[in-house]
Design an enzyme around this catalytic site. Structure first.
Site, PDB file in Angstrom:
ATOM      1  N   ASP A 104      80.688  16.584  96.223  1.00 26.79           N
ATOM      2  CA  ASP A 104      79.509  17.352  96.603  1.00 26.79           C
ATOM      3  C   ASP A 104      78.174  16.642  96.388  1.00 26.79           C
ATOM      4  O   ASP A 104      77.129  17.280  96.371  1.00 26.79           O
ATOM      5  CB  ASP A 104      79.481  18.660  95.815  1.00 26.79           C
ATOM      6  CG  ASP A 104      79.529  18.446  94.303  1.00 26.79           C
ATOM      7  OD1 ASP A 104      79.286  17.304  93.841  1.00 26.79           O
ATOM      8  OD2 ASP A 104      79.795  19.418  93.580  1.00 26.79           O
ATOM      9  N   GLU A 126      88.597  16.627  97.208  1.00 24.46           N
ATOM     10  CA  GLU A 126      88.061  17.751  96.428  1.00 24.46           C
ATOM     11  C   GLU A 126      87.309  18.711  97.359  1.00 24.46           C
ATOM     12  O   GLU A 126      86.157  19.069  97.141  1.00 24.46           O
ATOM     13  CB  GLU A 126      87.172  17.285  95.275  1.00 24.46           C
ATOM     14  CG  GLU A 126      87.006  18.349  94.198  1.00 24.46           C
ATOM     15  CD  GLU A 126      86.099  17.910  93.062  1.00 24.46           C
ATOM     16  OE1 GLU A 126      86.637  17.520  91.998  1.00 24.46           O
ATOM     17  OE2 GLU A 126      84.860  17.973  93.218  1.00 24.46           O
ATOM     18  N   GLU A 140      74.532  20.719  95.383  1.00 27.10           N
ATOM     19  CA  GLU A 140      75.947  20.427  95.560  1.00 27.10           C
ATOM     20  C   GLU A 140      76.682  21.440  96.434  1.00 27.10           C
ATOM     21  O   GLU A 140      77.547  21.075  97.239  1.00 27.10           O
ATOM     22  CB  GLU A 140      76.634  20.310  94.191  1.00 27.10           C
ATOM     23  CG  GLU A 140      76.287  19.050  93.418  1.00 27.10           C
ATOM     24  CD  GLU A 140      75.005  19.177  92.619  1.00 27.10           C
ATOM     25  OE1 GLU A 140      74.624  18.198  91.956  1.00 27.10           O
ATOM     26  OE2 GLU A 140      74.366  20.260  92.653  1.00 27.10           O
ATOM     27  N   HIS A 216      72.952  18.559  82.309  1.00 26.24           N
ATOM     28  CA  HIS A 216      72.140  17.658  83.121  1.00 26.24           C
ATOM     29  C   HIS A 216      71.838  18.160  84.524  1.00 26.24           C
ATOM     30  O   HIS A 216      71.058  17.548  85.247  1.00 26.24           O
ATOM     31  CB  HIS A 216      72.846  16.297  83.260  1.00 26.24           C
ATOM     32  CG  HIS A 216      74.102  16.381  84.078  1.00 26.24           C
ATOM     33  ND1 HIS A 216      75.308  16.722  83.528  1.00 26.24           N
ATOM     34  CD2 HIS A 216      74.335  16.188  85.405  1.00 26.24           C
ATOM     35  CE1 HIS A 216      76.237  16.733  84.467  1.00 26.24           C
ATOM     36  NE2 HIS A 216      75.667  16.416  85.624  1.00 26.24           N
ATOM     37  N   ARG A 218      70.562  19.777  87.998  1.00 28.48           N
ATOM     38  CA  ARG A 218      69.212  20.038  88.481  1.00 28.48           C
ATOM     39  C   ARG A 218      68.845  21.515  88.419  1.00 28.48           C
ATOM     40  O   ARG A 218      67.694  21.869  88.146  1.00 28.48           O
ATOM     41  CB  ARG A 218      69.059  19.537  89.928  1.00 28.48           C
ATOM     42  CG  ARG A 218      68.966  18.030  90.057  1.00 28.48           C
ATOM     43  CD  ARG A 218      68.887  17.619  91.517  1.00 28.48           C
ATOM     44  NE  ARG A 218      68.864  16.164  91.660  1.00 28.48           N
ATOM     45  CZ  ARG A 218      67.772  15.428  91.727  1.00 28.48           C
ATOM     46  NH1 ARG A 218      66.589  16.012  91.649  1.00 28.48           N
ATOM     47  NH2 ARG A 218      67.840  14.119  91.868  1.00 28.48           N
ATOM     48  N   HIS A 250      72.276  12.479  79.464  1.00 26.37           N
ATOM     49  CA  HIS A 250      72.090  11.925  80.805  1.00 26.37           C
ATOM     50  C   HIS A 250      70.803  11.107  80.862  1.00 26.37           C
ATOM     51  O   HIS A 250      69.842  11.380  80.136  1.00 26.37           O
ATOM     52  CB  HIS A 250      72.035  13.073  81.807  1.00 26.37           C
ATOM     53  CG  HIS A 250      72.190  12.669  83.234  1.00 26.37           C
ATOM     54  ND1 HIS A 250      71.158  12.184  83.996  1.00 26.37           N
ATOM     55  CD2 HIS A 250      73.272  12.693  84.059  1.00 26.37           C
ATOM     56  CE1 HIS A 250      71.587  11.915  85.217  1.00 26.37           C
ATOM     57  NE2 HIS A 250      72.866  12.216  85.293  1.00 26.37           N
TER      58      HIS A 250
END
Length: 391
Positions: A104, A126, A140, A216, A218, A250
């Protein structure tokens, strides 16, 4: 769907750019390299540079193409446009029979779109994960949905992922394979593993409750991340001698600043650099509990019998929630504290989650994907058996 065609060995170009993609694509790349019916080549965009390189080293993969697009404070627009432009030349040079993309990410979407522009078939590894909210996870969820429309072959980890595609009218070229990350764990987890990150060799994994943390994404930037970090700090202060928090932070400046602002100075919190895939997997295997907003850890931890609290409001991986090994803790400080305290204080609650149910794979996903590709190109008489989703 008609059969795909290729002259000679089936030329497959695998495209990925982040560490999570690399972990899950690496065993598939190795599977394709080892089979005579395929000509395998690899292109990395290096959307994540340092974290990607570590995975390539572990699995001994040398990409034929490296776009090296990463730049400081890169935006979604710069990532996507640089991938799209760079992949145009790679595809013109290689002319593969099939492009494989994973999951994604922006690299995934750009890779599928670039292949579509040149009328090259796309295989989506996936495939079929959905939350139903186009903005969560962001970007994603939309990346994955758009790739579903562009792809010809869809490799779903679970039967539920296949059903998601069917609801969108995608029923051809769909295979239930299990998740390739379970294949990867077979390579990376080693008994008596010695960590390159020295502090990890000094942790008392038997005498302390070691909590592995990642945060981490967004969609957690801003107030959600502030609340998550506050909960972690309060958790560390509440259990100073019982709990050790290990947080590989991250590289995002946003994440770095939030983590250090809330967690610096706490003796039982270890803020460490991002870990190589084998380090992360072996640390997870020794931990007591995982708290994460990562998608991949929700799949990996159940395979190791580790309870997971998801630091998000939703998950596109509901199978482990249904199995009981994952719970959604959300992003509010009070709820995170309440749910983590229950697992730290109640052996019965912990045992209920820690049973090793693995709805995501049996270590045969890469073989099934390769077999499915061979079938789609007319090189095998029957498709691979479907993964049942029962571990």
């Amino acid at each position: 769907m008609g059969r795909l065609s290729a002259e000679g060995p089936i030329k497959v170009l695998s495209i990925f750019g982040t560490r999570p993609e690399a972990i899950k694509m690496a065993p598939l790349v190795k599977e394709l390299e080892g089979r005579e019916e395929f000509e395998s080549c690899c292109c990395v965009t290096a959307q994540h540079r340092q974290m990607l390189d570590g995975v390539l080293d572990i699995f001994r993969i040398q990409p034929q193409f490296d776009l090296d697009i990463m730049e400081p404070r890169q935006s979604l627009s710069t990532i996507t446009s640089k991938c799209l432009l760079g992949l145009e030349g790679v595809l013109e040079q290689t002319r593969p029979d099939l492009v494989l993309v994973h999951g994604d990410t922006s690299t995934t979407f750009a890779g599928a779109l670039a292949a579509f522009y040149q009328k090259i078939a796309v295989g989506h590894v996936e495939a079929g994960l959905r939350t139903g909210d186009r903005y969560a996870p962001f970007p994603e969820e939309m990346n994955r949905s758009l790739v579903g429309r562009l792809a010809t072959l869809h490799f779903c980890p679970t039967p539920a992922n296949r059903d998601n595609l069917a609801l969108e009218g995608i029923t051809q070229g769909v295979y239930v394979t299990g998740n390739t990350v379970i294949d990867a764990l077979r390579t990376t987890i080693v008994k008596d593993y010695h960590f390159a990150t020295e502090i990890l060799n000094q942790i008392d994994y038997e005498g302390r409750q070691v909590v592995l943390v990642t945060c981490h994404r967004r969609e957690n930037y801003g107030q959600p991340m502030e609340q998550i970090m506050s909960a972690l700090a309060q958790l560390a202060r509440r259990y100073p001698r019982q709990v050790e928090l290990i947080y590989p932070v991250h590289l995002s400046p946003v994440v770095q600043q939030a983590a250090h602002r809330h967690l610096d100075g706490l003796d039982n919190v270890h803020l460490i650099p991002p870990l190589a895939a084998d380090e992360m997997h072996n640390l997870m295997a020794r931990s007591y509990l995982v708290m994460t907003d990562s998608g991949g850890l929700q799949e990996e931890a159940p395979a190791l019998g580790k309870p997971v609290l998801v630091l998000r409001r939703e998950t596109e991986r509901p199978e482990a929630v249904e199995a009981g090994t994952v719970k959604i803790a959300g992003v509010e400080t009070g709820r995170i504290l309440e749910m983590s305290a229950e697992l730290l204080e109640s052996p019965a609650a912990y045992r209920q989650m820690a049973h090793a149910v693995n709805p995501y794979g049996d270590g045969q996903a890469c073989r099934r994907i390769a077999d499915a590709i061979a079938y789609a190109f007319g090189r095998a008489q029957r498709p691979p058996e479907a993964f049942s989703g029962k571990g």
